[in-house]
Scaffold this active site. Sequence first.
Site, PDB file in Angstrom:
ATOM      1  N   GLU A  63       0.804  -1.216   0.000  1.00 42.97           N
ATOM      2  CA  GLU A  63       0.000   0.000   0.000  1.00 42.97           C
ATOM      3  C   GLU A  63       0.840   1.269   0.000  1.00 42.97           C
ATOM      4  O   GLU A  63       0.480   2.276  -0.616  1.00 42.97           O
ATOM      5  CB  GLU A  63      -0.952   0.020   1.202  1.00 42.97           C
ATOM      6  N   HIS A  87     -11.796  -4.013   8.549  1.00 48.11           N
ATOM      7  CA  HIS A  87     -12.322  -3.948   7.185  1.00 48.11           C
ATOM      8  C   HIS A  87     -13.672  -3.223   7.126  1.00 48.11           C
ATOM      9  O   HIS A  87     -14.449  -3.454   6.200  1.00 48.11           O
ATOM     10  CB  HIS A  87     -12.519  -5.366   6.612  1.00 48.11           C
TER      11      HIS A  87
HETATM   12  C1  LIG Z   1      -2.871  -4.505   3.985  1.00 48.43           C
HETATM   13  C2  LIG Z   1      -3.841  -5.307   3.233  1.00 48.43           C
HETATM   14  N1  LIG Z   1      -3.898  -5.196   1.905  1.00 48.43           N
HETATM   15  C3  LIG Z   1      -4.784  -5.908   1.192  1.00 48.43           C
HETATM   16  C4  LIG Z   1      -5.637  -6.759   1.827  1.00 48.43           C
HETATM   17  C5  LIG Z   1      -6.669  -7.529   1.033  1.00 48.43           C
HETATM   18  N2  LIG Z   1      -6.252  -8.927   0.948  1.00 48.43           N
HETATM   19  C6  LIG Z   1      -6.658  -9.812   1.845  1.00 48.43           C
HETATM   20  S1  LIG Z   1      -5.942 -11.299   1.642  1.00 48.43           S
HETATM   21  C7  LIG Z   1      -5.084 -10.748   0.304  1.00 48.43           C
HETATM   22  C8  LIG Z   1      -4.158 -11.687  -0.408  1.00 48.43           C
HETATM   23  C9  LIG Z   1      -3.107 -12.133   0.525  1.00 48.43           C
HETATM   24  O1  LIG Z   1      -2.270 -13.016  -0.115  1.00 48.43           O
HETATM   25  P1  LIG Z   1      -1.285 -13.902   0.738  1.00 48.43           P
HETATM   26  O2  LIG Z   1      -0.535 -13.034   1.677  1.00 48.43           O
HETATM   27  O3  LIG Z   1      -0.488 -14.703  -0.222  1.00 48.43           O
HETATM   28  O4  LIG Z   1      -2.221 -14.824   1.608  1.00 48.43           O
HETATM   29  P2  LIG Z   1      -3.236 -15.920   1.075  1.00 48.43           P
HETATM   30  O5  LIG Z   1      -4.543 -15.254   0.917  1.00 48.43           O
HETATM   31  O6  LIG Z   1      -2.714 -16.458  -0.198  1.00 48.43           O
HETATM   32  O7  LIG Z   1      -3.259 -16.950   2.144  1.00 48.43           O
HETATM   33  C10 LIG Z   1      -5.363  -9.428   0.046  1.00 48.43           C
HETATM   34  C11 LIG Z   1      -4.786  -8.637  -1.050  1.00 48.43           C
HETATM   35  C12 LIG Z   1      -5.567  -6.846   3.222  1.00 48.43           C
HETATM   36  N3  LIG Z   1      -6.389  -7.615   3.917  1.00 48.43           N
HETATM   37  N4  LIG Z   1      -4.649  -6.132   3.892  1.00 48.43           N
END
Ligand SMILES: Cc1ncc(C[n+]2csc(CCOP(=O)(O)OP(=O)(O)O)c2C)c(N)n1
Lengths: 324, 324, 343, 343
Positions: free
Chosen positions: A60, A129
């Site tokens: 971000e 959220h």
């Molecule tokens: C700071 C932040 N940015 C974006 C999000 C939205 N978001 C939630 S899960 C996710 C993907 C996360 O990917 P990863 O870290 O690989 O975890 P996975 O979901 O694959 O277990 C995103 C972009 C968030 N919750 N927090």
Amino acid sequence: MAETTYREALRLALTESMRSDPSIIILGEEVGKYGGAYGVTKGMLEEFGDARIRDTPISEEVIVGAAVGAAMTGLRPVAELMYIDFVTLAMDQLVNQAAKIRYMFGGQIGVPMVLRSQGGTGRSGAAQHSQSLEAWMMHTPGLHLAMPSTVTDAYHLLKHSLTLNDPVVFLEHKGLYTLKGTLEPDKALPWGKAEVRRQGGDCTLVSYSRMIHLCMDAAETLSKEGISVEVIDLRTLHPLDMQTVSESVSRTGRAMVVTEDCLTAGVSAELSARIMEEAFDFLEEPVVRLSGEDIPIPVSPQLEQGSVPGVERIMSTVKMLLRR
Amino acid sequence: MAETTYREALRLALTESMRSDPSIIILGEEVGKYGGAYGVTKGMLEEFGDARIRDTPISEEVIVGAAVGAAMTGLRPVAELMYIDFVTLAMDQLVNQAAKIRYMFGGQIGVPMVLRSQGGTGRSGAAQHSQSLEAWMMHTPGLHLAMPSTVTDAYHLLKHSLTLNDPVVFLEHKGLYTLKGTLEPDKALPWGKAEVRRQGGDCTLVSYSRMIHLCMDAAETLSKEGISVEVIDLRTLHPLDMQTVSESVSRTGRAMVVTEDCLTAGVSAELSARIMEEAFDFLEEPVVRLSGEDIPIPVSPQLEQGSVPGVERIMSTVKMLLRR
Amino acid sequence: MIDHPEKQQALRFFRQLVRVRTFEERVSELFVQGGTAGSMLHLSIGEEAGAVGVMGAMREGDGFTTHHRGHGIFLARGADPKRMMAEIAGKSSGYCRGKGGSMHIADMGLGHLGANAIVGGGISHVVGAGLTYQMKHNGNAAIAFFGDGAMQQGILYESMNLSALWKLPVMFVCINNEYGMGTRLDRASATLEFERRAETFGLRAAEVDGTDVFEVYNRSRNMLEDVRKGQPAFLKVNSYRFHGHARMDKSPYRDQDEEREGRKKDAIAFLRQHIVEEGWYQESECDELVEEVKQEMDEALKYAQQSSNPSPEEIYDDVFDPETDNPVSVDFRIRQALHYSQG
Amino acid sequence: MIDHPEKQQALRFFRQLVRVRTFEERVSELFVQGGTAGSMLHLSIGEEAGAVGVMGAMREGDGFTTHHRGHGIFLARGADPKRMMAEIAGKSSGYCRGKGGSMHIADMGLGHLGANAIVGGGISHVVGAGLTYQMKHNGNAAIAFFGDGAMQQGILYESMNLSALWKLPVMFVCINNEYGMGTRLDRASATLEFERRAETFGLRAAEVDGTDVFEVYNRSRNMLEDVRKGQPAFLKVNSYRFHGHARMDKSPYRDQDEEREGRKKDAIAFLRQHIVEEGWYQESECDELVEEVKQEMDEALKYAQQSSNPSPEEIYDDVFDPETDNPVSVDFRIRQALHYSQG
Ligand SMILES: Cc1ncc(C[n+]2csc(CCOP(=O)(O)OP(=O)(O)O)c2C)c(N)n1
Ligand SMILES: Cc1ncc(C[n+]2csc(CCOP(=O)(O)OP(=O)(O)O)c2C)c(N)n1
Ligand SMILES: [Mg+2]
Ligand SMILES: [Mg+2]
């Protein structure tokens, strides 16, 4: 005319703006292939390609920081934060950089970027959220702040945001994306002008974004009980159209501010103080602030609902204010 | 009794607390060898050693984040941010984490940490080193917020902060460190209680931190002109002692809020709205907000001075309010 | 007879190095006189070759941001020392009309996208500038200058990753002066392999001796060729902060021997010796050059001193585009609320 | 006759793996019935071995944080599936009394310092926990679990550096499921050498096959030994997200073949085969175990369904320590302002 959703209106505004202004690009998490977490940019990758619709890593701070640098050098970036709660990770770039660069540098240059995001409750997103953080931005000199409540406003405000020479924080509401309405593409909608959504003489409700719809529902029901409520939609919190508000309050003598953000030191505080300052002589009662509770948002849907104003509470509060 | 500076009072509070509570540690940039950018922790490394006084890299986000984790597991960290302007880099850890953990986790655990920092103008630090950002924290449920104006308050409020089971944002003012006063170590100073610094009948000035001194100077001068001003020092913005304020305003009928932060959606908005809500029937005039201008802080000392309230403007505004 | 090109370059570099140092010395004087706006004044004495060497390799059209210790970098870019000094004094003839000061000097004309008072704050701006250049295919590069202290700010790594992922024409220049305020590098960083770090984020990386302006220049020039083709790079320039962190800091936290040794790492002395040894200049010619520069900087100092302060009502200017918005004063609001006439 | 220790371990792991998967399947059912609080529900199916293997190597007293996809990790730690399921349903019998939900489950008793809905948000908490353990000399370790997406969040690198600099007993576990939402790893990261990145911040680093629970376990155990001595470590556990990002996501952005191949990386199927081949269990015994677990999870589901919602006034509880502070309701304020009686 065909019905359009809030989501579609936003997409249309982005699409039309990008067609006419080649300097506009979009960057953010999942804005491309995925089409945006809430689907706003769906299909745009196909039209504009991945040079202009840019999926980013989950970073971000650099999303906003890169937008600042791009805006300073000739692009007009639209940076998307998936949830406004994540602006906590980019406050330096938004507040210390984007908002201050024109000033610090003596007016040499502006930062024409739009930071799009969405906030609010309604999907049991829990404490990280579901926030409404617009007060922080309203408190930051140098930022425009738009919070549209309707399909037509979403369209026009976003299009206008993409013509300003300063940073605009453009906050949508997660509960509004599926809202339907008739898009009036030719409506004149001056930036920074509030709209009287409903006229009434007994009291003035001042609000914006999703809460407008609750206010309108409450006003409708109250009208059946012979209570006549004026509802003002601020549309933008910066600029803030106090003229429309104080004109109304000076007629009704009673004002109530309805916001979804936490009560203390929130937007309703500013609005309440301003109304008092500008319409003191007309006030029959103190300005009432009906805002979110001073709590983090709990996940339970029942508790979440109790954390922010609802139609019932708007109605009962209006009645208290009117001593009915 | 000997004179003590604000800086020394803070150091004494930290030192005494650390002597009696081994779980207290201090972490931050330059808190150890350098003794703190404003010298608050000078000499403490020698007494407590580098396990408890921890210099960190320039990594604001993990400074606050590590404090959160340490607080959850049994330490009582004091995290120092050199300037409150840098909290922009750690808002996620402060707002989404520290402030919400007790609530999100259903009350299982608190986050007993103190985030110390300093803000305000007075040293030509320009736009990124002079802000007053307390409104953001005041708007965040789950945070205590202390802003001491005097030597004795600095001492007691900091000591008390180090006994609470929730996060405290403790904001000093860069213009107060050299302030001298008599430290009253035995003064009873209940948390969350405002202090009437000066009694008066014509109007009530509500303020905190550095602005208190300007209000006191203005009140003193005004008294020579026969104007009697009551000055209330809030000490903490959370908890907020509105009882003392409304009691006063219901006597004087006129209230003015003086803050250094930007006017719009700042602390003065909340205070103004609250005063109206709690003392509406007594108000002869609208509550007046004398706050910082809605601009970034410019570097020029002359311009900087014009950006925030000064003694002259407090006096002239009081006179306007009193129609003198 | 045509001069040896190396000679010309050496003399150009020498003048620039001396200009930077002399400028900083005048800034320091200005401070002592109480003429600078504020006490947050960070001198780049000891770091001149980083500024001059990298800048020498940059082209017109390139953009850059600097950290709080950026006077030398901007001066090497071609800044007008008068307007710089005036800005540092908070005067209206300064680059930012007295609004920015030492830590926020900027000039869009010379591609200076701004000095930044947030450690790491300006780094991500070059990512965005690089994106613009890439999309405009203009062959420009965007360069971020920052200190060793910024190596522990998360945004640096987010910026590196994004630059490499998007193949942006971006270069990251770490002016390593061994200290972040009172903290020596090894007390702030778990490892000192900054180039390795950068490589794992997809950057080309190198370190150079920041007392050798030629080395800095040559390495930068090579790197920038690839940078312009979309291979972002990281360059660590090793030097030493001769003086305190800010003008008032006497560096009590530093070892005396270390300081003495550190100050020997003097790019200006080395280059002067080289120039004299090569016979390109005699000592007296060097002295003359130094004297010329002194005059230039004395004038800058005088210009700053004689310039006027901005006028009070300017505080409301340039918060927004003046065409669209202008803040209203607090006093106006109060008068409105109390029904006083504006005045 | 005493069982072969490897057999015992295999059967224990098998049960845990099956428990995690079955739990997630029940969560999924709950969702379909509209019984979960919200739609932000992230299933860890396909990632079971990372959870079970690392947890197997952890000790009582160790602390940990997880990302939003953390059900399996907590279950492997010994969580009560009833209370987990109830929390996911937003019920008052849940771990967080219906305040936190799927993304904020926590239990101080089991050292679960919290799931986090901010990508990267919980990573720095283990730095602080590690600091506590170091100062208390209690031999505990603090482990942060996060996804591959968090590898581009700056706070990760700040956390790694500080852990190594302070020699904290901290381990960073990246559950790499190849996607962050709809973005495949290689579209988010300029390089895939995450272990090298970690090393340049002073960590010991390794990657393991996340379909082999023994490998995950053994490597974690080895690493944790050093971690406890103050050598922080990074472990990347390679696996594949079998289903969509959140429960409603059908992953249209993924290649069908890739998905089919990815789902073959099934730690449970592999272990079951191994167990049967070694003759430790017959197929029927495996089926029995699976059946037992199903019953356990059915009960958890039922428990959650039958639990009651928190009562409305609980929204004001636990914003602060109840001894010192309690928020006042908006309604109270309004009534006070309008001089209405409270009620
Ligand atoms: C700071 C932040 N940015 C974006 C999000 C939205 N978001 C939630 S899960 C996710 C993907 C996360 O990917 P990863 O870290 O690989 O975890 P996975 O979901 O694959 O277990 C995103 C972009 C968030 N919750 N927090
Ligand atoms: C985000 C942030 N944290 C802390 C500071 C205070 N500060 C100003 S300069 C400095 C040291 C920076 O060190 P380095 O990056 O090495 O630059 P140098 O001063 O050595 O040129 C610090 C801690 C700041 N300005 N911004
Ligand atoms: Mg340095
Ligand atoms: Mg992933």
